[in-house]
Design an enzyme around this catalytic site. Structure first.
Site, PDB file in Angstrom:
ATOM      1  N   HIS A   1       0.848  -1.205   0.000  1.00  0.00           N
ATOM      2  CA  HIS A   1       0.000   0.000   0.000  1.00  0.00           C
ATOM      3  C   HIS A   1       0.887   1.261   0.000  1.00  0.00           C
ATOM      4  CE1 HIS A   1      -3.215   2.667   0.823  1.00  0.00           C
ATOM      5  NE2 HIS A   1      -3.511   2.337   2.065  1.00  0.00           N
TER       6      HIS A   1
ATOM      7  N   GLU B   1      -0.457   1.036  -5.660  1.00  0.00           N
ATOM      8  CA  GLU B   1      -0.226  -0.193  -4.902  1.00  0.00           C
ATOM      9  C   GLU B   1      -0.270  -1.436  -5.791  1.00  0.00           C
ATOM     10  OE1 GLU B   1      -3.189  -0.354  -1.797  1.00  0.00           O
ATOM     11  OE2 GLU B   1      -3.545   1.811  -2.013  1.00  0.00           O
TER      12      GLU B   1
END
Length: 302
Positions: free
Chosen positions: A172, A276
């Site tokens: 992330h 991500e």
């Protein structure tokens, strides 16, 4: 009740007998701060330059608390999870990896490299039971981080049990930009995506690059290619390569939602964009016994 500590980095912070360790990895080609809690890259800059991985002005550390910014490791579910075509309500959000204390492999710790490990035996049974593939999954997970003129983060999950395991995962990554409204993401033209900000409606990026206007952008692209983050404010382009992932999540909360996030200051939403490497929903990963899957992301400044 968990306690939260605001950290000025780099530092080693204590909470009674529970220490939060931040490692300063520095060499002539680059530098990074990495937390044992979550196996979490907090920031990275190549060769003493402007940071490429974003950290907020205040970093909160606490038991059961995910670190904002940097590169949270998402495993074994994304968000609150998704099974058999339906959203679930698994806790903690984005899985337990980012709120777990990982172990450093001392043989890998240098001024350029560190490897972390986490095993299923260390996670309580009720939490493990939330795996997509069912209760009592057996796994050995590693996060391998290499720091230099480029940054490489690799998540490998090995199935150490006798039955297949299925999970979601993502790296992330928060990228530091001068102003997200002056930022473009190139490489997504003619790519299908799910619009998470609009009930996961299915759409297609018919023109490009992707731009930001201060509203929320939260999309799951079915993209396995290299992307470019074109940052006009900082006059640079960040190249993002990945493997082991057929999806890319792009997220910025925008002004309204960003200013409402409790562990960010007003206006910090302008300073980052998340891009991500991901595998979630219909692209969840299944690993057979004695096999392993690797998801990786490599970042460099052009």
């Amino acid at each position: 009740m968990s306690r939260r500590t605001v950290a000025t980095l780099p530092s080693i912070l204590g909470q009674m007998s529970n220490a939060y360790v931040i490692r300063n990895i520095v060499n002539e080609d680059g530098s990074a701060l990495v937390s044992d809690h979550g196996a979490h890259v907090i920031n990275w800059a190549p060769d003493g330059g402007t940071p490429v991985i974003w950290q907020p002005k205040a970093v909160y550390l606490g038991e059961g608390t995910a670190i904002r910014g940097g590169i949270p490791v998402i495993f074994p579910w994304f968000g609150k999870g998704y099974e058999q075509g339906h959203a679930t309500d698994k806790r903690p959000k984005h899985g337990f990896a980012r709120v777990s204390d990982w172990h450093v492999d001392p043989d890998t710790l240098t001024d350029r490299h560190v490897r972390y490990t986490l095993d299923s035996d260390e996670i309580d049974a009720d939490t493990l039971a939330q795996f997509i593939s069912g209760p009592d999954p057996r796994f050995h997970a590693e996060v391998d981080i290499a720091v230099g003129r480029e940054l490489s983060v690799v998540l490998t999950v090995e199935n150490t049990g006798d039955a297949p395991i299925t999970y979601e995962a993502a790296l992330h990554t928060y990228f530091r930009v001068g102003d997200v409204r002056c930022t473009r993401i190139a490489g997504l033209v003619d790519t299908r995506y799910l619009d998470s900000a609009d009930g996961f409606a299915e759409r297609e990026q018919t023109s490009g690059p992707l731009t930001f206007d201060g509203g929320m952008v939260d999309r799951i692209y079915y993209s396995d290619g290299t992307l470019l983050i074109e940052d006009d404010a900082l006059h640079r382009t960040i190249k993002v390569e990945k493997s082991g992932s057929s999806q890319t999540v792009v997220w910025n909360p925008g002004e309204e939602a960003g200013n409402a996030i409790g562990d960010m200051m007003d206006g910090e939403w302008r300073d980052f964009v998340c891009v991500e490497a991901a595998a979630n929903r219909d692209r969840a990963i299944t690993v057979e016994p004695s096999d392993a899957h690797t998801l990786s992301q490599t970042i460099r400044v052009n």
